[in-house]
Design a protein around this motif. Sequence first.
Motif, PDB file in Angstrom:
ATOM      1  N   ARG A 116       0.725  -1.384  -0.186  1.00  0.00           N
ATOM      2  CA  ARG A 116       0.024   0.053  -0.032  1.00  0.00           C
ATOM      3  C   ARG A 116       0.894   1.319   0.020  1.00  0.00           C
ATOM      4  NH1 ARG A 116      -3.350  -3.142   3.707  1.00  0.00           N
ATOM      5  NH2 ARG A 116      -2.204  -2.073   5.389  1.00  0.00           N
ATOM      6  N   ARG A 117       1.928   1.225   0.883  1.00  0.00           N
ATOM      7  CA  ARG A 117       2.879   2.355   0.913  1.00  0.00           C
ATOM      8  C   ARG A 117       3.437   2.540  -0.493  1.00  0.00           C
ATOM      9  NH1 ARG A 117       4.036   0.507   6.069  1.00  0.00           N
ATOM     10  NH2 ARG A 117       5.844  -0.436   5.518  1.00  0.00           N
ATOM     11  N   VAL A 118       3.663   1.527  -1.145  1.00  0.00           N
ATOM     12  CA  VAL A 118       4.506   1.419  -2.468  1.00  0.00           C
ATOM     13  C   VAL A 118       3.576   2.045  -3.592  1.00  0.00           C
ATOM     14  CG1 VAL A 118       5.420   0.397  -4.579  1.00  0.00           C
ATOM     15  CG2 VAL A 118       6.165  -0.350  -2.411  1.00  0.00           C
ATOM     16  N   HIS A 119       2.259   1.612  -3.447  1.00  0.00           N
ATOM     17  CA  HIS A 119       1.319   2.086  -4.711  1.00  0.00           C
ATOM     18  C   HIS A 119       0.925   3.763  -4.237  1.00  0.00           C
ATOM     19  CE1 HIS A 119      -0.013  -2.411  -5.021  1.00  0.00           C
ATOM     20  NE2 HIS A 119       0.981  -1.940  -5.780  1.00  0.00           N
ATOM     21  N   ALA A 120       0.905   4.039  -2.923  1.00  0.00           N
ATOM     22  CA  ALA A 120       0.521   5.459  -2.611  1.00  0.00           C
ATOM     23  C   ALA A 120       1.887   6.337  -3.079  1.00  0.00           C
ATOM     24  CB  ALA A 120       0.224   5.594  -1.142  1.00  0.00           C
ATOM     25  N   GLY A 121       2.966   5.823  -2.711  1.00  0.00           N
ATOM     26  CA  GLY A 121       4.297   6.602  -3.165  1.00  0.00           C
ATOM     27  C   GLY A 121       4.452   6.735  -4.605  1.00  0.00           C
ATOM     28  N   ARG A 122       3.903   5.789  -5.268  1.00  0.00           N
ATOM     29  CA  ARG A 122       4.150   5.810  -6.739  1.00  0.00           C
ATOM     30  C   ARG A 122       3.067   7.066  -7.279  1.00  0.00           C
ATOM     31  NH1 ARG A 122       3.843  -0.767  -8.134  1.00  0.00           N
ATOM     32  NH2 ARG A 122       6.151  -1.042  -8.270  1.00  0.00           N
ATOM     33  N   ARG A 123       1.992   6.910  -6.880  1.00  0.00           N
ATOM     34  CA  ARG A 123       0.769   8.124  -7.142  1.00  0.00           C
ATOM     35  C   ARG A 123       1.337   9.258  -6.918  1.00  0.00           C
ATOM     36  NH1 ARG A 123      -2.878   4.302  -4.918  1.00  0.00           N
ATOM     37  NH2 ARG A 123      -2.971   5.501  -3.208  1.00  0.00           N
ATOM     38  N   ALA A 124       2.170   9.533  -5.822  1.00  0.00           N
ATOM     39  CA  ALA A 124       2.560  10.855  -5.313  1.00  0.00           C
ATOM     40  C   ALA A 124       3.761  11.290  -5.802  1.00  0.00           C
ATOM     41  CB  ALA A 124       2.544  10.967  -3.799  1.00  0.00           C
ATOM     42  N   HIS A 125       4.780  10.485  -6.023  1.00  0.00           N
ATOM     43  CA  HIS A 125       6.171  10.712  -6.567  1.00  0.00           C
ATOM     44  C   HIS A 125       6.662  10.172  -7.774  1.00  0.00           C
ATOM     45  CE1 HIS A 125       6.044  12.334  -2.581  1.00  0.00           C
ATOM     46  NE2 HIS A 125       5.865  11.258  -2.064  1.00  0.00           N
ATOM     47  N   GLY A 126       5.727   9.347  -8.548  1.00  0.00           N
ATOM     48  CA  GLY A 126       6.365   8.591  -9.454  1.00  0.00           C
ATOM     49  C   GLY A 126       6.931   7.359  -9.584  1.00  0.00           C
ATOM     50  N   ASP A 127       8.010   6.760 -10.357  1.00  0.00           N
ATOM     51  CA  ASP A 127       8.748   5.529  -9.883  1.00  0.00           C
ATOM     52  C   ASP A 127       9.959   5.546  -9.073  1.00  0.00           C
ATOM     53  OD1 ASP A 127       6.931   4.220 -11.686  1.00  0.00           O
ATOM     54  OD2 ASP A 127       8.289   4.477 -13.599  1.00  0.00           O
ATOM     55  N   ARG A 128      10.486   6.576  -8.709  1.00  0.00           N
ATOM     56  CA  ARG A 128      11.484   6.647  -7.650  1.00  0.00           C
ATOM     57  C   ARG A 128      11.190   7.633  -6.490  1.00  0.00           C
ATOM     58  NH1 ARG A 128      17.215   7.014 -11.160  1.00  0.00           N
ATOM     59  NH2 ARG A 128      17.473   4.868 -11.690  1.00  0.00           N
ATOM     60  N   PHE A 129      11.460   7.004  -5.229  1.00  0.00           N
ATOM     61  CA  PHE A 129      10.981   7.725  -4.076  1.00  0.00           C
ATOM     62  C   PHE A 129      11.512   6.921  -2.930  1.00  0.00           C
ATOM     63  CE2 PHE A 129       7.474   5.179  -5.141  1.00  0.00           C
ATOM     64  CZ  PHE A 129       7.067   4.569  -4.054  1.00  0.00           C
ATOM     65  N   VAL A 130      11.347   7.446  -1.853  1.00  0.00           N
ATOM     66  CA  VAL A 130      12.066   6.563  -0.640  1.00  0.00           C
ATOM     67  C   VAL A 130      10.671   6.623   0.401  1.00  0.00           C
ATOM     68  CG1 VAL A 130      14.537   7.371  -0.628  1.00  0.00           C
ATOM     69  CG2 VAL A 130      12.824   8.775   0.588  1.00  0.00           C
ATOM     70  N   MET A 131      10.750   5.462   1.167  1.00  0.00           N
ATOM     71  CA  MET A 131       9.698   5.384   2.088  1.00  0.00           C
ATOM     72  C   MET A 131      10.108   4.653   3.345  1.00  0.00           C
ATOM     73  SD  MET A 131       7.423   2.241   0.562  1.00  0.00           S
ATOM     74  CE  MET A 131       7.907   0.571   0.456  1.00  0.00           C
ATOM     75  N   PRO A 132       9.531   5.066   4.600  1.00  0.00           N
ATOM     76  CA  PRO A 132       9.874   4.307   5.806  1.00  0.00           C
ATOM     77  C   PRO A 132       9.072   2.955   5.929  1.00  0.00           C
ATOM     78  CG  PRO A 132       8.275   6.093   6.160  1.00  0.00           C
ATOM     79  CD  PRO A 132       8.534   6.172   4.776  1.00  0.00           C
ATOM     80  N   TYR A 133       9.770   2.111   6.639  1.00  0.00           N
ATOM     81  CA  TYR A 133       9.194   0.703   6.855  1.00  0.00           C
ATOM     82  C   TYR A 133       8.474   0.719   8.068  1.00  0.00           C
ATOM     83  CZ  TYR A 133      10.535  -1.646   2.444  1.00  0.00           C
ATOM     84  OH  TYR A 133      10.630  -1.974   1.099  1.00  0.00           O
ATOM     85  N   TYR A 134       8.720   1.719   8.868  1.00  0.00           N
ATOM     86  CA  TYR A 134       7.787   1.671  10.082  1.00  0.00           C
ATOM     87  C   TYR A 134       7.423   3.085  10.509  1.00  0.00           C
ATOM     88  CZ  TYR A 134      12.435   2.394  12.552  1.00  0.00           C
ATOM     89  OH  TYR A 134      13.581   2.931  12.835  1.00  0.00           O
TER      90      TYR A 134
END
Length: 306
Positions: A205-223
């Motif tokens: 879910r975080r990956v899919h939300a990140g793609r919508r907001a930032h495209g194919d390259r971004f960073v995200m926290p795992y907790y």
Amino acid sequence: MKAIDLFAGAGGFSTGAKMAGIDVVWAANHWPAAVAIHAQNHPDAAHACQDLHQANWQDVPAHDLLMASPCCQGHSKARGKANGNPQHDASRSTAWAVVSAAEYHRPAFAVVENVPEFTRWALYPAWCAAMDALGYALTPMIVDAADHGAPQHRERLFIVAARAKHPIMLDLPKRLHVPARTIIDFDAGKWQPIEKPGRAAATLRRVHAGRRAHGDRFVMPYYGGGSGLTGRCLSRPLGTITTRDRWGVVDGDRTRMLTAQECRAAMGFPEDYILPAAHRDAVHMLGNAVCPPAARDVITSMLAAA
């Protein structure tokens, strides 16, 4: 000017002091692995591996600047008493080692770093009163490492203590923010496919939300919170580097955690700074470290204002 570094850890305070032109002559920490790393990177300093509650300050060389980053876990929102931290009370008491060292040596300056919650400690007024009794005027400030050239947002309390009648006023520079993309090597690390058996639904879910907001390259926290739901674009600094793997990189259909080398760069350490061979130890030390660029700017501004 000569300095000592209490609770030196991986050496962020010492590195920042060196950037400011200060000679670090002595450093101490209770963890042998951290002392070994500090000694490799700062071979000209004498080193002690001990509980600083038990330090014999007459064995410490004379100095003009005392730097200290007492244990923060007992103050941190992430590991306070409410979260069952078994070292809660003992960790808070490490701050008294600063008073003990200052009482013996009376250096012209001391700089203490901790989490902002340090000021909410029930004994913080008593700690300030003890430093005042020794003749130190205190200047507390909240410093974000991103404002000092480190590519991460990391808010920490710095307390500048000067042997003077009045607190000194610091004019800290505010530097341009450095984006996360400058420290990420897309050809490095151990990549894995995002879509694989066993991948947690929350991660997807975080990956899919990140793609919508930032495209194919971004960073995200795992907790944790903050950028947890949408990730963070690479044109911004990272969020805070912690003592365990937190930030993942997404590149199209693959992902991985930040490497230790990327965490080192996010903290603002030099490229050639030696890290432990074990990834877990390296990340732990870096997550506990003082951000060298922030320490550099605080010390430089302190000297300019004195």
